[in-house]
Motif scaffolding. Structure first.
Motif, PDB file in Angstrom:
ATOM      1  N   ARG A 187       0.774  -1.058  -0.034  1.00 13.45           N
ATOM      2  CA  ARG A 187       0.172  -0.021   0.066  1.00 13.45           C
ATOM      3  C   ARG A 187       0.935   1.129  -0.025  1.00 13.45           C
ATOM      4  O   ARG A 187       0.492   2.205  -0.677  1.00 13.45           O
ATOM      5  N   ALA A 188       1.988   1.213   0.867  1.00 11.14           N
ATOM      6  CA  ALA A 188       2.872   2.342   0.814  1.00 11.14           C
ATOM      7  C   ALA A 188       3.499   2.802  -0.381  1.00 11.14           C
ATOM      8  O   ALA A 188       3.563   3.844  -0.949  1.00 11.14           O
ATOM      9  N   ALA A 189       3.965   1.679  -1.262  1.00 10.16           N
ATOM     10  CA  ALA A 189       4.512   1.760  -2.492  1.00 10.16           C
ATOM     11  C   ALA A 189       3.610   2.283  -3.499  1.00 10.16           C
ATOM     12  O   ALA A 189       3.729   3.037  -4.296  1.00 10.16           O
ATOM     13  N   PHE A 190       2.263   1.736  -3.430  1.00 11.23           N
ATOM     14  CA  PHE A 190       1.262   2.163  -4.421  1.00 11.23           C
ATOM     15  C   PHE A 190       0.968   3.649  -4.229  1.00 11.23           C
ATOM     16  O   PHE A 190       0.670   4.386  -5.269  1.00 11.23           O
ATOM     17  N   THR A 191       0.955   4.065  -2.991  1.00  9.16           N
ATOM     18  CA  THR A 191       0.609   5.483  -2.691  1.00  9.16           C
ATOM     19  C   THR A 191       1.799   6.218  -3.132  1.00  9.16           C
ATOM     20  O   THR A 191       1.517   7.359  -3.843  1.00  9.16           O
ATOM     21  N   ALA A 192       3.066   5.928  -3.050  1.00  7.54           N
ATOM     22  CA  ALA A 192       4.226   6.580  -3.501  1.00  7.54           C
ATOM     23  C   ALA A 192       4.256   6.708  -5.052  1.00  7.54           C
ATOM     24  O   ALA A 192       4.426   7.847  -5.645  1.00  7.54           O
ATOM     25  N   GLY A 193       3.801   5.733  -5.890  1.00  9.37           N
ATOM     26  CA  GLY A 193       3.504   5.610  -7.081  1.00  9.37           C
ATOM     27  C   GLY A 193       2.744   6.666  -7.567  1.00  9.37           C
ATOM     28  O   GLY A 193       2.925   7.271  -8.503  1.00  9.37           O
ATOM     29  N   GLY A 194       1.387   6.845  -6.679  1.00 16.78           N
ATOM     30  CA  GLY A 194       0.276   7.863  -6.996  1.00 16.78           C
ATOM     31  C   GLY A 194       0.858   9.123  -6.920  1.00 16.78           C
ATOM     32  O   GLY A 194       0.737   9.913  -7.757  1.00 16.78           O
ATOM     33  N   VAL A 195       1.758   9.372  -5.734  1.00 20.00           N
ATOM     34  CA  VAL A 195       2.229  10.602  -5.815  1.00 20.00           C
ATOM     35  C   VAL A 195       3.321  10.959  -6.949  1.00 20.00           C
ATOM     36  O   VAL A 195       3.094  12.121  -7.387  1.00 20.00           O
ATOM     37  N   LEU A 196       4.134  10.047  -7.229  1.00 18.55           N
ATOM     38  CA  LEU A 196       5.137  10.170  -8.483  1.00 18.55           C
ATOM     39  C   LEU A 196       4.230  10.594  -9.739  1.00 18.55           C
ATOM     40  O   LEU A 196       4.582  11.447 -10.624  1.00 18.55           O
ATOM     41  N   ALA A 197       3.113   9.787  -9.827  1.00 19.47           N
ATOM     42  CA  ALA A 197       2.379  10.189 -11.303  1.00 19.47           C
ATOM     43  C   ALA A 197       1.668  11.193 -11.050  1.00 19.47           C
ATOM     44  O   ALA A 197       1.744  12.053 -12.178  1.00 19.47           O
ATOM     45  N   GLY A 198       1.201  11.831  -9.974  1.00 21.24           N
ATOM     46  CA  GLY A 198       0.881  13.177  -9.814  1.00 21.24           C
ATOM     47  C   GLY A 198       1.757  14.349 -10.175  1.00 21.24           C
ATOM     48  O   GLY A 198       1.680  15.205 -10.879  1.00 21.24           O
ATOM     49  N   VAL A 199       3.188  13.871  -9.682  1.00 21.38           N
ATOM     50  CA  VAL A 199       4.241  14.803 -10.101  1.00 21.38           C
ATOM     51  C   VAL A 199       4.399  14.987 -11.495  1.00 21.38           C
ATOM     52  O   VAL A 199       4.929  15.863 -12.154  1.00 21.38           O
ATOM     53  N   ALA A 200       4.312  13.746 -12.137  1.00 24.63           N
ATOM     54  CA  ALA A 200       4.685  13.569 -13.643  1.00 24.63           C
ATOM     55  C   ALA A 200       3.618  14.626 -14.322  1.00 24.63           C
ATOM     56  O   ALA A 200       3.842  15.297 -15.366  1.00 24.63           O
ATOM     57  N   ALA A 201       2.268  14.488 -13.832  1.00 21.22           N
ATOM     58  CA  ALA A 201       1.298  15.164 -14.502  1.00 21.22           C
ATOM     59  C   ALA A 201       1.347  16.683 -14.099  1.00 21.22           C
ATOM     60  O   ALA A 201       1.158  17.314 -15.147  1.00 21.22           O
ATOM     61  N   GLY A 202       1.738  16.952 -13.018  1.00 18.77           N
ATOM     62  CA  GLY A 202       1.885  18.590 -12.720  1.00 18.77           C
ATOM     63  C   GLY A 202       3.241  19.082 -13.517  1.00 18.77           C
ATOM     64  O   GLY A 202       3.142  20.164 -14.283  1.00 18.77           O
ATOM     65  N   TRP A 203       4.303  18.232 -13.793  1.00 16.27           N
ATOM     66  CA  TRP A 203       5.565  18.809 -14.490  1.00 16.27           C
ATOM     67  C   TRP A 203       5.055  18.686 -15.950  1.00 16.27           C
ATOM     68  O   TRP A 203       5.413  19.830 -16.652  1.00 16.27           O
TER      69      TRP A 203
END
Length: 459
Positions: free
Chosen positions: A291-307
């Motif tokens: 669950r922690a890894a999936f959450t981190a992946g979601g955060v990184l995906a959000g960063v990619a979208a923002g960038w």
């Protein structure tokens, strides 16, 4: 039994996370600044050579991280054993880089030519830059990321002024030499800190002998990680080169230019791969780790979208300042490349979950879906040109992401004993417990590495 011991000078979880994030931010900023300063101090031709040599270094760094760093952060056991493993990793990297770099530099320098001379300069500084990077993984394994941060801050403080002080029009070989030698102060600081934090390794009397030889043994887990890197990264790079043989070089340059704009995301992905396992190993069961890894992946995906949003909205004058004439064609690829990086974010964390839970399951996924990505890229180019190739890469990354998380879900449902992998993973980690990762049993009832009596602290 007593609880886990915290090493002298170690950090708590929040402080360790903040230090690791700050360190990756400094590393990302340094890499970007190096390219910008080098571009401003050199001619277009010299910077093209510098970029080529820097790409070669990136590949060599990736292999080193896979073979040494990613295996090191899975190290587990008594504190003295882990300390010895960290010192052995640094010693092996320095020895191997010297054995490869110096002979290559001698031969390439004799050949002559701008590109070969630049590669010769890389060979000379290779032991410095690779060893300094390996110390970062050693500090991660010891749960001392603030030491890596201190060394990288010194690295930034040295390299930017050193490059900026070079005369305009400096050649690629000179820039590479200055870039590499400027890492010496950071390397010296890192080695001093590492020595002071691993004194127990020196007391065993075999830190420089059997410990370093583990990297040449047949069962070393880093071999699998190096193959994964070669298939997942080098394979795609070779496919892009092949695409350049049948496409307009400027069009391929646009594809590479769009990818270059996501350099900070690559740094974050490397940070997740390098620093994620020690953090996940602190959790007490496999499901929490997933669950922690999936959450981190979601955060990184959000960063990619923002960038991606920032890049799409970037005025053309700033884009041309970054990529020059390449900005125009590259900007049309940003939606596809941004979507690819969002998929890569979740996929990276899916592979990270598998690497912690069951390391031997990641190689088949990398082999199959990296080849699929190459096929999607070539097929996309045949159907829609370079834009089609960019969307093809996105499709391949999305497929790898899906496969990674489906395999992770299966691992969580299936006890390790049923797959017959418990003993194999233990052997692959050179006799350590690192191959088991988090729980020793299914259902989250196993005790994690961080909860065993007397293990090392990791970041």
């Amino acid at each position: 039994m007593s609880g886990p011991r915290k090493p002298r000078g170690g950090q708590g979880r929040k402080a360790a996370v903040l230090s690791a994030i700050a360190d990756q931010g400094i590393a990302a900023a340094t890499n970007i600044a190096v390219l910008i300063v080098a571009a401003r101090q050199s001619t277009a031709a010299a910077f093209a050579t510098f970029s080529l040599v820097y790409t070669v270094f990136t590949v060599l760094l990736g292999l080193t991280v896979a073979y040494v760093g990613q295996a090191l952060v899975l190290e587990n056991g008594a504190r003295a054993t882990v300390a010895r493993a960290c010192r052995s990793a640094v010693a092996f990297t320095a020895t191997a880089a010297t054995a490869v770099g110096l002979p290559a530099a001698t031969v390439l320098w004799a050949v002559g030519g701008e590109t070969t001379t630049g590669l010769a300069a890389l060979g000379l500084v290779l032991p410095v830059v690779l060893t300094q990077d390996t110390t970062r993984y050693a500090f991660s394994t010891l749960r001392l990321p603030h030491h890596a941060l201190a060394a990288d801050l010194l690295r930034m403080a040295a390299v930017i002024p050193a490059l900026a002080a070079q005369p305009h029009g400096a050649g690629a070989a000179r820039l590479i030499a200055v870039w590499g030698l400027s890492a010496l102060p950071a390397l010296a600081l890192a080695l001093w800190l590492l020595r002071s934090r691993t004194r127990e390794a020196g007391d065993t009397g075999d830190a420089a002998g059997p410990g370093a030889s583990r990297y040449l043994r047949r069962g070393h887990l880093g071999r699998r990680f190096a193959v994964e890197f070669g298939v997942g990264n080098a394979g795609t790079q070779l496919a892009v080169v092949g695409l350049g043989l049948i496409a307009n070089p400027l069009a391929v340059g646009a594809l590479r230019g769009a990818t270059t704009l996501y350099g900070p995301m690559n740094v974050l992905f490397n940070a997740a791969t390098g620093f994620g396992p020690p953090l996940l190993n602190r959790l007490r069961d496999q499901r929490r780790a997933a669950r922690a890894a999936f959450t981190a992946g979601g955060v990184l995906a959000g960063v990619a979208a923002g960038w991606t949003t920032v890049l799409v909205l970037l005025p053309d004058r700033y884009g041309r300042a970054l990529l020059g004439e390449t900005w125009g064609p590259a900007s049309h690829l940003l939606p596809a490349t941004g979507s690819q990086y969002a998929a890569m974010a979740l996929g990276t964390c899916g592979l990270l979950t598998l690497r912690v839970l069951r390391p031997r399951t990641t190689l088949p996924i990398q082999l199959v879906f990296s080849l699929l990505s190459v096929g999607c890229m070539l097929g996309g180019y045949a159907l829609g040109g370079v834009l089609g190739a960019a969307w093809g890469l996105c499709l391949g990354s999305a497929a790898k992401c899906t496969a990674s998380w489906l395999r992770a879900a299966r691992v969580l449902r299936t006890p390790r004993e049923q797959d017959g992998e418990r003993e194999q993973d233990g052997e692959a980690a050179d006799g350590s417990e690192g191959g088991e990762g988090i729980g020793g049993s299914e259902g989250g009832g196993g005790v994690s590495a961080a909860a065993r009596p007397g293990p090392r602290e990791t970041s």
